[in-house]
Design an enzyme around this catalytic site. Sequence first.
Site, mmCIF file in Angstrom:
data_model
loop_
_atom_site.group_PDB
_atom_site.id
_atom_site.type_symbol
_atom_site.label_atom_id
_atom_site.label_comp_id
_atom_site.label_asym_id
_atom_site.label_seq_id
_atom_site.Cartn_x
_atom_site.Cartn_y
_atom_site.Cartn_z
ATOM 1 N N ASP A 45 -10.575 18.393 0.632
ATOM 2 C CA ASP A 45 -11.703 17.539 1.030
ATOM 3 C C ASP A 45 -12.299 16.809 -0.172
ATOM 4 O O ASP A 45 -13.474 16.931 -0.476
ATOM 5 C CB ASP A 45 -12.767 18.399 1.713
ATOM 6 C CG ASP A 45 -13.743 17.573 2.538
ATOM 7 O OD1 ASP A 45 -13.322 16.576 3.140
ATOM 8 O OD2 ASP A 45 -14.937 17.951 2.589
ATOM 9 N N ASN A 73 -14.186 13.226 0.411
ATOM 10 C CA ASN A 73 -15.102 14.325 0.718
ATOM 11 C C ASN A 73 -15.944 14.030 1.957
ATOM 12 O O ASN A 73 -16.506 12.953 2.108
ATOM 13 C CB ASN A 73 -16.021 14.605 -0.469
ATOM 14 C CG ASN A 73 -16.969 15.755 -0.201
ATOM 15 O OD1 ASN A 73 -18.158 15.549 -0.022
ATOM 16 N ND2 ASN A 73 -16.438 16.955 -0.149
ATOM 17 N N ASP A 97 -11.213 30.318 4.599
ATOM 18 C CA ASP A 97 -11.915 29.575 3.554
ATOM 19 C C ASP A 97 -11.155 29.707 2.241
ATOM 20 O O ASP A 97 -10.607 30.766 1.918
ATOM 21 C CB ASP A 97 -13.343 30.098 3.393
ATOM 22 C CG ASP A 97 -14.267 29.576 4.481
ATOM 23 O OD1 ASP A 97 -13.812 28.775 5.321
ATOM 24 O OD2 ASP A 97 -15.449 29.975 4.502
ATOM 25 N N ASP A 99 -11.908 30.068 -0.818
ATOM 26 C CA ASP A 99 -12.297 31.016 -1.858
ATOM 27 C C ASP A 99 -12.239 32.466 -1.375
ATOM 28 O O ASP A 99 -12.604 33.384 -2.103
ATOM 29 C CB ASP A 99 -13.688 30.692 -2.407
ATOM 30 C CG ASP A 99 -14.658 30.239 -1.335
ATOM 31 O OD1 ASP A 99 -14.376 30.499 -0.150
ATOM 32 O OD2 ASP A 99 -15.682 29.631 -1.684
ATOM 33 N N ARG A 131 -20.525 40.028 -2.600
ATOM 34 C CA ARG A 131 -21.489 39.481 -1.649
ATOM 35 C C ARG A 131 -21.527 40.387 -0.417
ATOM 36 O O ARG A 131 -20.666 41.249 -0.231
ATOM 37 C CB ARG A 131 -21.129 38.048 -1.238
ATOM 38 C CG ARG A 131 -19.801 37.911 -0.519
ATOM 39 C CD ARG A 131 -19.584 36.516 0.015
ATOM 40 N NE ARG A 131 -20.520 36.186 1.071
ATOM 41 C CZ ARG A 131 -20.546 35.023 1.707
ATOM 42 N NH1 ARG A 131 -19.700 34.064 1.381
ATOM 43 N NH2 ARG A 131 -21.422 34.790 2.661
ATOM 44 N N GLU A 182 -22.649 25.314 11.713
ATOM 45 C CA GLU A 182 -21.624 24.720 12.575
ATOM 46 C C GLU A 182 -20.613 25.767 13.043
ATOM 47 O O GLU A 182 -20.093 25.692 14.164
ATOM 48 C CB GLU A 182 -20.917 23.565 11.849
ATOM 49 C CG GLU A 182 -19.906 23.964 10.788
ATOM 50 C CD GLU A 182 -20.491 24.694 9.594
ATOM 51 O OE1 GLU A 182 -19.807 25.586 9.064
ATOM 52 O OE2 GLU A 182 -21.631 24.373 9.189
ATOM 53 N N ASP A 183 -20.337 26.752 12.187
ATOM 54 C CA ASP A 183 -19.390 27.796 12.581
ATOM 55 C C ASP A 183 -19.997 28.721 13.629
ATOM 56 O O ASP A 183 -19.293 29.203 14.530
ATOM 57 C CB ASP A 183 -18.917 28.597 11.364
ATOM 58 C CG ASP A 183 -20.060 29.068 10.481
ATOM 59 O OD1 ASP A 183 -21.217 28.651 10.711
ATOM 60 O OD2 ASP A 183 -19.798 29.856 9.552
ATOM 61 N N ARG A 211 -18.729 33.567 -4.747
ATOM 62 C CA ARG A 211 -18.408 32.763 -5.926
ATOM 63 C C ARG A 211 -19.470 32.953 -6.998
ATOM 64 O O ARG A 211 -20.662 33.037 -6.698
ATOM 65 C CB ARG A 211 -18.283 31.289 -5.550
ATOM 66 C CG ARG A 211 -17.128 31.006 -4.606
ATOM 67 C CD ARG A 211 -16.951 29.537 -4.329
ATOM 68 N NE ARG A 211 -16.561 28.790 -5.518
ATOM 69 C CZ ARG A 211 -15.780 27.711 -5.509
ATOM 70 N NH1 ARG A 211 -15.297 27.264 -4.361
ATOM 71 N NH2 ARG A 211 -15.484 27.089 -6.621
ATOM 72 N N HIS A 216 -20.044 25.783 -3.535
ATOM 73 C CA HIS A 216 -19.780 26.201 -2.164
ATOM 74 C C HIS A 216 -19.273 25.005 -1.373
ATOM 75 O O HIS A 216 -19.528 23.849 -1.726
ATOM 76 C CB HIS A 216 -21.057 26.752 -1.502
ATOM 77 C CG HIS A 216 -21.609 27.940 -2.224
ATOM 78 N ND1 HIS A 216 -21.125 29.207 -2.050
ATOM 79 C CD2 HIS A 216 -22.599 28.034 -3.142
ATOM 80 C CE1 HIS A 216 -21.799 30.044 -2.822
ATOM 81 N NE2 HIS A 216 -22.693 29.352 -3.492
#
Length: 407
Positions: A45, A73, A97, A99, A131, A182-183, A211, A216
């Site tokens: 992206d 992007n 994702d 990462d 995390r 959105e997810d 991260r 992000h």
Amino acid sequence: MTVAQPDVTVIIGAYEAMPYLAECLASVEAQTIGPERVEVVAVDDGSTDGTGRCLEEFADRAPMPVTVIRQQNSGGPSGPRNVGLARASGRYVFFLDADDRLGPEALERMVDMADRAGTDVVLGRIEGVNRGAPKSMWGRTLERTDVYSSNIKYTLSAQKLFRRALLERHGMRFDESLWTGEDALFTMEAYLRADGVSVVADYTCYYLVGRTDGKHVTKSGGYTLRFDSARALMDLIAALVPAGPRRDLLMLRPFTITLLPQFGPVFLRDTDEVRARKLELAQPLMERHWTEGVARLLKVEERLRLHLVAERRPELLLGVLRLRTKERPPAVLKRRGRHVYLAYPYYGDREAGIPDSVYLASPREARAVPGYREDGTPAVLRRAVRRVRRLLRASRGVKPGGKAAAA
């Protein structure tokens, strides 16, 4: 020669994902499901850190088919996911994702579960790396459940296995107008439309990596985005679930996870202008979706704060929050028959005029009260009754748990 349809398409949206992307791709390459059963669609992206080059190098060496798409992007994860979904051909899709990483057996276990149970969505156990990660839904593996009878509503991230036919049948895509949440919108809709949901709880399928570089996929934004996210999720639930206990149960998620934090300790630090704006943004949500049924499902302190939001009484809300942040004892307990009321701020204050029902403890809170029983019988009375029964049995020659002795 006809190429067999892959079992699963792994969709990877990547933006400035180095160096995490290398480990992410290695976890895809290490999958035990077999490369002939997998395809990868990766969307760069608009990265500038070598992410696109890393994806192309992976495509050259990977044992499974890999499609790399490079685009400008888009500002968030929804665009790349939608692009990847449009190119997917697998029976299932999994959103990974860039990462994060998969456990080696993740895809094999989740596809096997979906095929065996005939379910449309499969959740694989998630573990956080540097995390936090959701925990309440991993108590046990479930071949078939739904969003009402389990805690899956508290994991609405997109990292799930979805049956692609379900998504295509309902034209499901990620909402690119939302900058956050959105997810949650996509996953909740899938839960509600699915013919069953499975949970793989006995194996870590997904490692959610925190991260350390501050980058992000989703760009940061102000508090107004949280209200947009809450509105979208609440409206979706209201559109798909008739009014009643089931809708109330699902509304807990946006009320407690998305909306309530805006009226927590951060509200004390907000300016008067921001406080007024937050109450203004919350008003239509409270008018449309705040019901007695939702209120009854909340803890007293949560219910009190949202009641004050609904009534637009910031001065009382600030009073509640000031006491909350000083970590004073939670409340003085009040009993009325079988009901337990928690005397949080303004309880019984006629000038404040907050109904006593706002302070009524939930069953779980009430059970934590020493001596409480749901039938309302005080503990001291219960002990006295048991003692009288023992004395009566003894006078008749009855042993504990036995029958009266023969004459």
